[in-house]
Design an enzyme around this catalytic site. Sequence first.
Site, mmCIF file in Angstrom:
data_model
loop_
_atom_site.group_PDB
_atom_site.id
_atom_site.type_symbol
_atom_site.label_atom_id
_atom_site.label_comp_id
_atom_site.label_asym_id
_atom_site.label_seq_id
_atom_site.Cartn_x
_atom_site.Cartn_y
_atom_site.Cartn_z
ATOM 1 N N HIS A 39 -10.408 -2.660 -1.915
ATOM 2 C CA HIS A 39 -9.116 -3.031 -2.482
ATOM 3 C C HIS A 39 -7.965 -2.664 -1.546
ATOM 4 O O HIS A 39 -8.131 -1.864 -0.624
ATOM 5 C CB HIS A 39 -8.910 -2.328 -3.829
ATOM 6 C CG HIS A 39 -9.612 -2.999 -4.974
ATOM 7 N ND1 HIS A 39 -10.944 -2.795 -5.241
ATOM 8 C CD2 HIS A 39 -9.163 -3.874 -5.911
ATOM 9 C CE1 HIS A 39 -11.290 -3.526 -6.292
ATOM 10 N NE2 HIS A 39 -10.227 -4.188 -6.728
ATOM 11 N N LYS A 96 -3.801 0.720 -4.785
ATOM 12 C CA LYS A 96 -4.554 0.857 -6.039
ATOM 13 C C LYS A 96 -4.634 2.318 -6.461
ATOM 14 O O LYS A 96 -4.960 3.197 -5.661
ATOM 15 C CB LYS A 96 -5.953 0.268 -5.862
ATOM 16 C CG LYS A 96 -6.738 0.236 -7.147
ATOM 17 C CD LYS A 96 -7.914 -0.699 -7.056
ATOM 18 C CE LYS A 96 -8.726 -0.703 -8.349
ATOM 19 N NZ LYS A 96 -7.938 -0.999 -9.540
#
Length: 234
Positions: free
Chosen positions: A119, A123
């Site tokens: 990701h 995040k």
Amino acid sequence: MGSEVVKAVEAAEDTELVAGIDSADERDKVLGADVVVDFTHPDVVMDNLRWLVDHGIHAVVGTSGFDEGKLAEVRGLLDARPGPNVLIAPNFGIAAVLMMNFAAKAAPYFESAEIVELHHPKKADAPSGTAYRTAELIGAARAEAGLAPAPDATTSELPGARGAQVAGVRVHALRITGMIAHQEVVFGTHGETLTIRHDSMNRESFMPGVLLGVRRVASLPDRLTVGLESLLGL
Ligand SMILES: NC(=O)C1=CN([C@@H]2O[C@H](COP(=O)(O)OP(=O)(O)OC[C@H]3O[C@@H](n4cnc5c(N)ncnc54)[C@H](OP(=O)(O)O)[C@@H]3O)[C@@H](O)[C@H]2O)C=CC1
Ligand SMILES: O=C(O)C1=N[C@H](C(=O)O)C[C@H](O)C1
């Protein structure tokens, strides 16, 4: 994600935007809406849900971090207040839902299974909600098939080197500038491996799933639905 939802709801012909709010805004701005979509933060989402259920508003939730404990809390909220439904989807990407479904189907056939999720570095949570859910699905499929724990001879390990264990499945989280949301599920048996990979290239990719949830949440058969699978007929 909130800005993308605002754009998607405004662009769709059958939905109307009541309000888009951030942390500094009063929640009362959404009163009058049939459905509220929550993409916020794992630390605040339960409080938002409590408020929505108290006010009889259906909720479509993309915020991550829903383990069994949090889901039980949501069921408790719903039991105490007739009316609104809640849909919580770890991933609104249709291809991501298929990836999880394919992974669960493949799981009984392989001795080894591990997950690598990748990701963007903004995040907040690790592992991702998608990886967590995929691991739960694989773990349940392995248990039902009576599989032994995956072989692993590691006896000496730097903490974290072998990832986190979720439902007996190792999950590895990468945070890489330039990436959005990606996942590989790697299976192995003697002489063969299978890798199932999903990539979200942009945040728009989640919107068809979000709109599907917005359209359907009020008529779902259960007060709490987890995942888009049943809405897609999977
Ligand atoms: N299920 C899915 O398909 C997807 C899930 N996600 C998940 O959604 C969540 C949000 O992701 P993302 O949009 O990238 O995160 P961002 O940090 O970019 O945005 C979070 C937003 O939530 C707002 N917010 C924080 N607290 C509250 C509150 N109490 N009430 C109202 N708004 C609040 C923030 O407002 P402010 O700016 O004022 O702080 C900000 O606008 C994460 O948990 C992520 O994992 C993300 C993508 C897809
Ligand atoms: O934070 C994100 O970006 C995403 N979060 C969700 C998750 O935790 O699985 C869904 C997707 O991976 C994007």
